[in-house]
Design a protein around this motif. Sequence first.
Motif, short mmCIF file in Angstrom:
data_model
loop_
_atom_site.label_atom_id
_atom_site.label_comp_id
_atom_site.label_asym_id
_atom_site.label_seq_id
_atom_site.Cartn_x
_atom_site.Cartn_y
_atom_site.Cartn_z
N UNK A 166 -19.58 210.40 62.53
CA UNK A 166 -20.74 209.93 61.76
C UNK A 166 -21.34 211.02 60.89
N UNK A 167 -20.69 212.17 60.80
CA UNK A 167 -21.23 213.26 59.99
C UNK A 167 -21.63 214.44 60.85
N UNK A 168 -21.96 215.55 60.20
CA UNK A 168 -22.32 216.78 60.92
C UNK A 168 -23.83 217.01 60.92
N UNK A 169 -24.29 217.65 61.94
CA UNK A 169 -25.70 218.02 62.05
C UNK A 169 -25.87 219.42 61.45
N UNK A 185 -29.24 213.85 60.33
CA UNK A 185 -30.21 214.10 61.39
C UNK A 185 -30.07 213.13 62.54
N UNK A 186 -30.85 213.34 63.57
CA UNK A 186 -30.80 212.51 64.76
C UNK A 186 -31.12 211.05 64.45
N UNK A 187 -32.16 210.82 63.66
CA UNK A 187 -32.56 209.44 63.33
C UNK A 187 -31.47 208.73 62.52
N UNK A 188 -30.88 209.48 61.57
CA UNK A 188 -29.81 208.88 60.75
C UNK A 188 -28.58 208.54 61.60
N UNK A 189 -28.24 209.43 62.52
CA UNK A 189 -27.09 209.18 63.38
C UNK A 189 -27.30 207.94 64.23
#
Length: 401
Positions: free
Chosen positions: A53-56, A60-64
């Motif tokens: 789902x992408x890198x941190x 961000x946490x909310x987007x994930x």
Amino acid sequence: MALSDVKIRALKARDKLYKVPDDRGLYVEVSPKGAKLWRFRYFFHGKDKRIALGSYPAVGLADARKKRDDIQQAIAEGVDPILERKRAKLAAAFGAANTFGEIAEEYIEKMVAEGRAEATTVKANWLLEQLKPLAKMPVADIKPIEVLGALKKLSARGKYETARRCRSFASRVFRYAVATGRGEMDPTSVLRGALIAPRTKHHPALVEPEAVGELLRTIDAYSGNAITRLACQISPHVMLRPGELRQSSWSDIDRDKAVWTIPAECMKMRRPHAVPLSRQVLQYLEELYPLTGPEGFVFPAFHTSKRPMSENTVNQAFRRMGYAAGEVTAHGLRTTASSLLNESGKWSPDAIERSLAHADANAIRGIYNRGRYWEERVAMHQWWSDYLDELRVARSIVRAA
């Protein structure tokens, strides 16, 4: 326990990759170099799957969590997110190739895959080269006036037929673009009538018996390459198009059955064509066989047996014999045969058309005629060769009667 931004930032690299869960299948994967990647674990039709789902911190946490929820909704509707992502990537890559040049090359590759004749695809590539001004333009943005501008440049140089063929080729490319979802219209459709119509050019041909006899005597006396002479001698008898003649292989000829069969891929109409062989043609082939047989091209190129004779070889021989380009051509020998055979009144027009391999407007009738006229064609080809022999030895006009 669910993650927080504070907890995620505090995660440190270890010797091996490790995972830290969040909630409902979402987790962070931490690499030995400290990179943090969001992943979501799910089940689809009983199979355990994972999707990135992408890198941190880019995600961000909310987007994930939102991405996870969206994926869960898709799964509930029967959509596999990994498969959907692959389809989207393919569609994006396909859609990125959207210039006229790229789509035209793809269209030509399709022609090759469909088994179109090499000459056809070579011609298509040549037409694409003539349309170079359009090559880098997105196909969906090309307007009729821009196509017309490219075609007008050709017309300005007197290449009216080339411009007409380029418009036709461009139309096929635009329609292919529409069919594959990268175009909206064929801008050439409104250009009919906007170009100067080329004058119809007929292949120069001798149709007077006395002139034909003189040509045959001149060919017999030709002192150039023996293979070229034999190509010139055989051509008037078999009524083949020059390309069909020079691309033929010895495997196409059955001398025992006196039949020369041209494969469909070498024929203009994409259908196999059988030619009855007269005694005279068989004698010419007997002379030719030791020179170019038993395998490969009947008429190979001078410098290599792996390629057929050049398309200009026979016509250049006629020029060396003293005939101008406006008098005799290899293709014009077909017109000679058609004219004198029809003039004789001995043979049905359909049998003559069959021997010239002209397409029948009625497909069913054409199939029927190929079988129906074979015996007549066998007799006609022998009569035609005998008549050519009469013209060769005669010094006065011998009418085909």
